[in-house]
Motif scaffolding. Structure first.
Motif, PDB file in Angstrom:
ATOM      1  N   ASP A  12      62.587  29.497  35.714  1.00  0.00           N
ATOM      2  CA  ASP A  12      62.448  30.685  34.867  1.00  0.00           C
ATOM      3  C   ASP A  12      61.076  31.329  35.051  1.00  0.00           C
ATOM      4  N   ALA A  13      60.050  30.493  35.241  1.00  0.00           N
ATOM      5  CA  ALA A  13      58.696  31.025  35.427  1.00  0.00           C
ATOM      6  C   ALA A  13      58.604  31.842  36.709  1.00  0.00           C
ATOM      7  N   VAL A  14      59.188  31.337  37.785  1.00  0.00           N
ATOM      8  CA  VAL A  14      59.152  32.059  39.060  1.00  0.00           C
ATOM      9  C   VAL A  14      59.938  33.357  38.951  1.00  0.00           C
ATOM     10  N   ALA A  15      61.069  33.309  38.239  1.00  0.00           N
ATOM     11  CA  ALA A  15      61.844  34.536  38.028  1.00  0.00           C
ATOM     12  C   ALA A  15      61.026  35.562  37.260  1.00  0.00           C
ATOM     13  N   MET A  16      60.180  35.077  36.353  1.00  0.00           N
ATOM     14  CA  MET A  16      59.340  35.967  35.542  1.00  0.00           C
ATOM     15  C   MET A  16      58.212  36.585  36.370  1.00  0.00           C
ATOM     16  N   ILE A  17      57.486  35.776  37.136  1.00  0.00           N
ATOM     17  CA  ILE A  17      56.279  36.276  37.800  1.00  0.00           C
ATOM     18  C   ILE A  17      56.553  36.870  39.177  1.00  0.00           C
ATOM     19  N   GLY A  18      57.641  36.441  39.843  1.00  0.00           N
ATOM     20  CA  GLY A  18      57.978  36.995  41.157  1.00  0.00           C
ATOM     21  C   GLY A  18      57.352  36.220  42.308  1.00  0.00           C
ATOM     22  N   LEU A  19      57.884  36.463  43.503  1.00  0.00           N
ATOM     23  CA  LEU A  19      57.465  35.733  44.697  1.00  0.00           C
ATOM     24  C   LEU A  19      56.007  35.984  45.043  1.00  0.00           C
ATOM     25  N   ASN A  20      55.553  37.231  44.953  1.00  0.00           N
ATOM     26  CA  ASN A  20      54.176  37.528  45.377  1.00  0.00           C
ATOM     27  C   ASN A  20      53.144  36.852  44.489  1.00  0.00           C
ATOM     28  N   SER A  21      53.393  36.821  43.181  1.00  0.00           N
ATOM     29  CA  SER A  21      52.460  36.128  42.290  1.00  0.00           C
ATOM     30  C   SER A  21      52.494  34.628  42.540  1.00  0.00           C
ATOM     31  N   LEU A  22      53.681  34.107  42.851  1.00  0.00           N
ATOM     32  CA  LEU A  22      53.782  32.683  43.177  1.00  0.00           C
ATOM     33  C   LEU A  22      52.979  32.370  44.437  1.00  0.00           C
ATOM     34  N   ARG A  23      53.128  33.224  45.449  1.00  0.00           N
ATOM     35  CA  ARG A  23      52.329  33.051  46.671  1.00  0.00           C
ATOM     36  C   ARG A  23      50.845  33.018  46.341  1.00  0.00           C
ATOM     37  N   SER A  24      50.407  33.967  45.518  1.00  0.00           N
ATOM     38  CA  SER A  24      48.981  34.071  45.197  1.00  0.00           C
ATOM     39  C   SER A  24      48.467  32.808  44.536  1.00  0.00           C
ATOM     40  N   ILE A  25      49.243  32.277  43.582  1.00  0.00           N
ATOM     41  CA  ILE A  25      48.826  31.070  42.878  1.00  0.00           C
ATOM     42  C   ILE A  25      48.706  29.901  43.841  1.00  0.00           C
ATOM     43  N   VAL A  26      49.721  29.742  44.693  1.00  0.00           N
ATOM     44  CA  VAL A  26      49.736  28.600  45.608  1.00  0.00           C
ATOM     45  C   VAL A  26      48.609  28.710  46.634  1.00  0.00           C
ATOM     46  N   ILE A  27      48.432  29.918  47.214  1.00  0.00           N
ATOM     47  CA  ILE A  27      47.382  30.104  48.217  1.00  0.00           C
ATOM     48  C   ILE A  27      46.001  29.941  47.574  1.00  0.00           C
ATOM     49  N   ALA A  28      45.813  30.525  46.387  1.00  0.00           N
ATOM     50  CA  ALA A  28      44.522  30.385  45.704  1.00  0.00           C
ATOM     51  C   ALA A  28      44.230  28.925  45.391  1.00  0.00           C
ATOM     52  N   SER A  29      45.250  28.194  44.939  1.00  0.00           N
ATOM     53  CA  SER A  29      45.059  26.788  44.619  1.00  0.00           C
ATOM     54  C   SER A  29      44.681  25.993  45.862  1.00  0.00           C
ATOM     55  N   GLY A  30      45.367  26.272  46.983  1.00  0.00           N
ATOM     56  CA  GLY A  30      45.090  25.543  48.215  1.00  0.00           C
ATOM     57  C   GLY A  30      43.725  25.841  48.786  1.00  0.00           C
ATOM     58  N   VAL A  31      43.360  27.125  48.805  1.00  0.00           N
ATOM     59  CA  VAL A  31      42.077  27.517  49.401  1.00  0.00           C
ATOM     60  C   VAL A  31      40.912  27.044  48.542  1.00  0.00           C
ATOM     61  N   THR A  32      41.005  27.256  47.231  1.00  0.00           N
ATOM     62  CA  THR A  32      39.887  26.867  46.369  1.00  0.00           C
ATOM     63  C   THR A  32      39.761  25.350  46.261  1.00  0.00           C
ATOM     64  N   GLY A  33      40.865  24.636  46.476  1.00  0.00           N
ATOM     65  CA  GLY A  33      40.820  23.182  46.409  1.00  0.00           C
ATOM     66  C   GLY A  33      40.424  22.520  47.714  1.00  0.00           C
ATOM     67  N   ALA A  34      40.261  23.316  48.775  1.00  0.00           N
ATOM     68  CA  ALA A  34      39.962  22.745  50.095  1.00  0.00           C
ATOM     69  C   ALA A  34      38.542  22.204  50.192  1.00  0.00           C
ATOM     70  N   ILE A  35      37.661  22.732  49.356  1.00  0.00           N
ATOM     71  CA  ILE A  35      36.250  22.306  49.382  1.00  0.00           C
ATOM     72  C   ILE A  35      35.867  21.886  47.971  1.00  0.00           C
ATOM     73  N   ALA A  36      35.633  20.605  47.781  1.00  0.00           N
ATOM     74  CA  ALA A  36      35.450  20.065  46.431  1.00  0.00           C
ATOM     75  C   ALA A  36      34.031  20.252  45.895  1.00  0.00           C
ATOM     76  N   ARG A  37      33.034  20.173  46.781  1.00  0.00           N
ATOM     77  CA  ARG A  37      31.648  20.217  46.294  1.00  0.00           C
ATOM     78  C   ARG A  37      30.732  20.718  47.403  1.00  0.00           C
ATOM     79  N   VAL A  38      29.810  21.609  47.045  1.00  0.00           N
ATOM     80  CA  VAL A  38      28.819  22.112  47.991  1.00  0.00           C
ATOM     81  C   VAL A  38      27.467  22.106  47.287  1.00  0.00           C
ATOM     82  N   GLU A  39      26.538  21.372  47.841  1.00  0.00           N
ATOM     83  CA  GLU A  39      25.208  21.264  47.241  1.00  0.00           C
ATOM     84  C   GLU A  39      24.560  22.644  47.139  1.00  0.00           C
ATOM     85  N   GLY A  40      24.068  22.962  45.936  1.00  0.00           N
ATOM     86  CA  GLY A  40      23.337  24.210  45.752  1.00  0.00           C
ATOM     87  C   GLY A  40      24.192  25.413  45.438  1.00  0.00           C
TER      88      GLY A  40
END
Length: 276
Positions: free
Chosen positions: A72-100
């Motif tokens: 139901d959530a995917v039907a509500m937000i649509g494919l493009n928003s789902l893509r954005s969430i998944v891609i944002a989650s993957g990219v931002t989670g790729a690097i856990a810590r950077v000094e400074g």
């Protein structure tokens, strides 16, 4: 060997993104995605599932009843928003810590740039999902510089607080023989992002360079607008900093920028809820 290759040789480990993110990246610009398979994979990831449900139940979508299931959530937000969430989650989670570097602040700016780039791409008549992904990654090269050359990266960051992005890139090149845009583009290549996104990352600093595509101009404008929105500057100040040559190149001279800026500010508020 290219100068930028030195960085990737020195990296302690190449950042990676989940397989589901790779799949969605390869599907950018297409609607023939196996949605049932995608939903099943999202359901297996508790963090992604929580983000999707949070977005579907947010005031941004104005739902009157609580959405409790991923379907139901995917039907509500649509494919493009789902893509954005998944891609944002993957990219931002790729690097856990950077000094400074304050990663929360870094990704907040990147996500606002991505949302703004998507809005500008729609106005310019180009693929908004390519623009979103490029906006999200437009400064990821800075993180890799700090991981491979931490002393130089932190020194550059200290010296560039009041510099434009072009001046920052020049300072990076002076110290390293390459800049963060080149690093971002190379990472996008190694992650198998589409060529349009690689080009946007490489040229966003100087989008009028020979061979640059409209995506570079969109990301350049989006980053500028995002900085102004983040700092809560008055509309007239933000718009005074817009590169009007790029606006003309993208065919956006007739856009009512005050109206669009209001929409972007509203989206920025919603975005902090959508992708947090």
């Amino acid at each position: 060997m290219r100068p930028v290759d030195r960085l990737f040789q020195k990296l302690p480990q190449l950042p990676t993104i989940p397989a589901i993110v790779q799949e969605l990246i390869s599907s950018l610009g297409r609607d023939d995605v196996d949605l049932a398979d995608l939903i099943a994979k999202v359901r297996q990831d508790q963090s992604l599932s929580a983000r999707v449900l949070r977005l579907a139940n947010s005031p941004y979508y104005g739902g009157r009843k609580t959405v409790g299931g991923i379907d139901d959530a995917v039907a509500m937000i649509g494919l493009n928003s789902l893509r954005s969430i998944v891609i944002a989650s993957g990219v931002t989670g790729a690097i856990a810590r950077v000094e400074g570097i304050d990663l929360a602040r870094f990704w907040k700016h990147s996500q606002l740039t991505a949302q703004t780039a998507r809005a500008l791409a729609k106005l310019a008549g180009i693929n908004p999902e390519y623009a979103y992904a490029a906006g999200l990654m437009h400064r990821i090269g800075q993180l890799l510089i700090n991981l491979s050359f931490p002393e130089i990266g932190q020194q550059v960051a200290k010296n560039c607080r009041n510099l434009s992005v072009g001046e920052l890139a020049a300072l990076e090149r002076l110290n390293l023989s390459f800049n963060h845009a080149e690093v971002s583009a190379e990472l996008a290549r190694q992650w198998h992002f589409p060529l349009e996104i690689q080009d946007a990352l490489l040229h966003y600093i100087k989008p009028d360079a020979e061979g640059a595509t409209p995506y570079a101009g969109v990301v350049h404008l989006a980053a500028s607008l995002a900085f102004g929105i983040e700092q809560d500057l008055p509309d007239e100040v933000i718009l005074s900093r817009v590169n009007h040559a790029i606006v003309r190149t993208l065919g956006l001279e007739e856009v009512d920028w005050l109206v669009e800026l209001v929409k972007m500010r509203e989206a920025a508020g919603a975005g902090s809820e959508q992708y947090s």
